[in-house]
Design a protein around this motif. Sequence first.
Motif, short mmCIF file in Angstrom:
data_model
loop_
_atom_site.label_atom_id
_atom_site.label_comp_id
_atom_site.label_asym_id
_atom_site.label_seq_id
_atom_site.Cartn_x
_atom_site.Cartn_y
_atom_site.Cartn_z
N ALA A 112 -18.26 -0.82 -26.67
CA ALA A 112 -18.42 -2.24 -26.36
C ALA A 112 -19.38 -2.32 -25.18
N THR A 113 -20.35 -3.21 -25.27
CA THR A 113 -21.39 -3.29 -24.26
C THR A 113 -21.62 -4.73 -23.83
N THR A 114 -21.91 -4.92 -22.56
CA THR A 114 -22.33 -6.22 -22.05
C THR A 114 -23.48 -6.01 -21.09
N THR A 115 -24.31 -7.01 -20.94
CA THR A 115 -25.43 -6.94 -20.00
C THR A 115 -25.19 -7.93 -18.87
N HIS A 116 -25.33 -7.44 -17.66
CA HIS A 116 -25.16 -8.26 -16.46
C HIS A 116 -26.52 -8.46 -15.80
N VAL A 117 -26.89 -9.71 -15.56
CA VAL A 117 -28.11 -10.01 -14.82
C VAL A 117 -27.68 -10.60 -13.49
N GLY A 118 -28.00 -9.90 -12.42
CA GLY A 118 -27.62 -10.38 -11.09
C GLY A 118 -27.36 -9.22 -10.15
N HIS A 119 -26.87 -9.55 -8.99
CA HIS A 119 -26.59 -8.56 -7.95
C HIS A 119 -25.52 -7.57 -8.44
N PRO A 120 -25.66 -6.29 -8.12
CA PRO A 120 -24.66 -5.31 -8.55
C PRO A 120 -23.24 -5.63 -8.09
N ASP A 121 -23.09 -6.43 -7.03
CA ASP A 121 -21.75 -6.84 -6.60
C ASP A 121 -21.01 -7.61 -7.70
N GLY A 122 -21.74 -8.17 -8.65
CA GLY A 122 -21.13 -8.92 -9.73
C GLY A 122 -20.68 -8.07 -10.90
N LEU A 123 -20.88 -6.76 -10.82
CA LEU A 123 -20.50 -5.90 -11.94
C LEU A 123 -18.99 -5.87 -12.18
N TYR A 124 -18.22 -6.02 -11.12
CA TYR A 124 -16.77 -6.04 -11.30
C TYR A 124 -16.37 -7.22 -12.19
N ASN A 125 -16.90 -8.39 -11.88
CA ASN A 125 -16.58 -9.58 -12.68
C ASN A 125 -17.09 -9.44 -14.11
#
Length: 128
Positions: free
Chosen positions: A58-71
């Motif tokens: 399962a994969t998701t892509t996060h665009v933004g500051h790495p601090d948001g990876l937890y969310n």
Amino acid sequence: LVGWLGEHGYAPGGAPFLRYLVIDMAGTMVVQAGVPVAEPVEGDGHVEAGELPAGRYATTTHVGHPDGLYNATVALLTWAGGAGLAFDTHPSPDGEVWANRVEWYETNPMEQPDMNQWVTRLTFKLAD
């Protein structure tokens, strides 16, 4: 690392990565970091060719500051739970740990210094 590979005639096979082989948020984790290559590299250090273990992910892509990876991780886990998907985990004394979780950093910090624009792909191995 990329410079060393180039000096020795090896071409990167993809973007640099961090690979968490085992994660226990309250304890220890084993981390690999590097650049994928198409063939084994000879020389000092531990460099190897390879791919992720076979299976479903399962994969998701996060665009933004790495601090948001937890969310982003929480959102993926919540979605997967609602879809009835189980992750490949192993019990530990402190609870379950993921068998394989990968963070693919797809943004080159030298080309995009604004961390709020960084693109990161999170990949978790699903149970067989």
